[in-house]
Design a protein around this motif. Structure first.
Motif, PDB file in Angstrom:
ATOM      1  N   PHE A  16       0.825  -1.197   0.000  1.00 34.23           N
ATOM      2  CA  PHE A  16       0.000   0.000   0.000  1.00 34.23           C
ATOM      3  C   PHE A  16       0.867   1.257   0.000  1.00 34.23           C
ATOM      4  O   PHE A  16       0.570   2.232  -0.700  1.00 34.23           O
ATOM      5  CB  PHE A  16      -0.927   0.003   1.219  1.00 34.23           C
ATOM      6  CG  PHE A  16      -1.774   1.235   1.331  1.00 34.23           C
ATOM      7  CD1 PHE A  16      -2.855   1.418   0.482  1.00 34.23           C
ATOM      8  CD2 PHE A  16      -1.480   2.209   2.264  1.00 34.23           C
ATOM      9  CE1 PHE A  16      -3.644   2.545   0.586  1.00 34.23           C
ATOM     10  CE2 PHE A  16      -2.256   3.340   2.365  1.00 34.23           C
ATOM     11  CZ  PHE A  16      -3.346   3.508   1.520  1.00 34.23           C
ATOM     12  N   ALA A  17       1.940   1.267   0.751  1.00 30.84           N
ATOM     13  CA  ALA A  17       2.818   2.434   0.839  1.00 30.84           C
ATOM     14  C   ALA A  17       3.537   2.693  -0.485  1.00 30.84           C
ATOM     15  O   ALA A  17       3.799   3.842  -0.839  1.00 30.84           O
ATOM     16  CB  ALA A  17       3.828   2.247   1.964  1.00 30.84           C
ATOM     17  N   LYS A  18       3.858   1.608  -1.214  1.00 29.15           N
ATOM     18  CA  LYS A  18       4.571   1.764  -2.485  1.00 29.15           C
ATOM     19  C   LYS A  18       3.637   2.125  -3.638  1.00 29.15           C
ATOM     20  O   LYS A  18       4.085   2.644  -4.651  1.00 29.15           O
ATOM     21  CB  LYS A  18       5.312   0.482  -2.826  1.00 29.15           C
ATOM     22  CG  LYS A  18       6.497   0.224  -1.932  1.00 29.15           C
ATOM     23  CD  LYS A  18       7.194  -1.063  -2.318  1.00 29.15           C
ATOM     24  CE  LYS A  18       8.342  -1.348  -1.383  1.00 29.15           C
ATOM     25  NZ  LYS A  18       9.006  -2.611  -1.698  1.00 29.15           N
ATOM     26  N   SER A  19       2.359   1.879  -3.488  1.00 26.21           N
ATOM     27  CA  SER A  19       1.400   2.151  -4.554  1.00 26.21           C
ATOM     28  C   SER A  19       1.247   3.650  -4.746  1.00 26.21           C
ATOM     29  O   SER A  19       1.071   4.401  -3.801  1.00 26.21           O
ATOM     30  CB  SER A  19       0.047   1.542  -4.211  1.00 26.21           C
ATOM     31  OG  SER A  19      -0.903   1.918  -5.178  1.00 26.21           O
ATOM     32  N   GLU A  20       1.314   4.078  -5.992  1.00 29.05           N
ATOM     33  CA  GLU A  20       1.186   5.504  -6.290  1.00 29.05           C
ATOM     34  C   GLU A  20      -0.121   5.823  -7.015  1.00 29.05           C
ATOM     35  O   GLU A  20      -0.346   6.969  -7.402  1.00 29.05           O
ATOM     36  CB  GLU A  20       2.366   5.969  -7.143  1.00 29.05           C
ATOM     37  CG  GLU A  20       3.695   5.895  -6.416  1.00 29.05           C
ATOM     38  CD  GLU A  20       4.843   6.397  -7.259  1.00 29.05           C
ATOM     39  OE1 GLU A  20       4.588   6.904  -8.369  1.00 29.05           O
ATOM     40  OE2 GLU A  20       5.976   6.284  -6.809  1.00 29.05           O
ATOM     41  N   SER A  21      -0.979   4.849  -7.199  1.00 30.36           N
ATOM     42  CA  SER A  21      -2.215   5.089  -7.944  1.00 30.36           C
ATOM     43  C   SER A  21      -3.140   6.045  -7.199  1.00 30.36           C
ATOM     44  O   SER A  21      -3.809   6.872  -7.820  1.00 30.36           O
ATOM     45  CB  SER A  21      -2.931   3.784  -8.245  1.00 30.36           C
ATOM     46  OG  SER A  21      -3.297   3.141  -7.047  1.00 30.36           O
ATOM     47  N   GLY A  22      -3.191   5.964  -5.892  1.00 32.17           N
ATOM     48  CA  GLY A  22      -4.026   6.877  -5.115  1.00 32.17           C
ATOM     49  C   GLY A  22      -3.525   8.304  -5.211  1.00 32.17           C
ATOM     50  O   GLY A  22      -4.300   9.241  -5.377  1.00 32.17           O
ATOM     51  N   ALA A  23      -2.215   8.489  -5.127  1.00 29.48           N
ATOM     52  CA  ALA A  23      -1.628   9.824  -5.232  1.00 29.48           C
ATOM     53  C   ALA A  23      -1.866  10.403  -6.621  1.00 29.48           C
ATOM     54  O   ALA A  23      -2.152  11.592  -6.767  1.00 29.48           O
ATOM     55  CB  ALA A  23      -0.140   9.760  -4.925  1.00 29.48           C
ATOM     56  N   THR A  24      -1.766   9.574  -7.634  1.00 27.91           N
ATOM     57  CA  THR A  24      -1.993  10.039  -8.997  1.00 27.91           C
ATOM     58  C   THR A  24      -3.439  10.481  -9.173  1.00 27.91           C
ATOM     59  O   THR A  24      -3.707  11.515  -9.788  1.00 27.91           O
ATOM     60  CB  THR A  24      -1.651   8.927 -10.006  1.00 27.91           C
ATOM     61  OG1 THR A  24      -0.288   8.528  -9.802  1.00 27.91           O
ATOM     62  CG2 THR A  24      -1.811   9.402 -11.421  1.00 27.91           C
TER      63      THR A  24
END
Length: 58
Positions: free
Chosen positions: A8-16
């Motif tokens: 979850f911490a490495k996922s950048e889809s939410g930030a994008t």
């Protein structure tokens, strides 16, 4: 549980998605402001033309 949090911490889809949302919101504000300004100026121009045609401006 640690692996799940790490993924979850490495996922950048939410930030994008948040970044795209902020950009869309900013563009909406700019477009609305531009349309309101142009609309006001256009209304004043039509009023001036109407007054000139009906002789109210003299």
């Amino acid at each position: 549980m640690t692996k799940l949090f790490s993924r979850f911490a490495k996922s950048e889809s939410g930030a994008t998605a948040i970044e795209y949302g902020l950009i869309a919101g900013l563009l909406s504000v700019v477009i609305i402001t531009a349309v309101m300004t142009v609309g006001t100026d256009l209304s004043a121009t039509f009023d001036a033309v109407s007054d000139a045609l009906t002789g109210e401006g003299t």
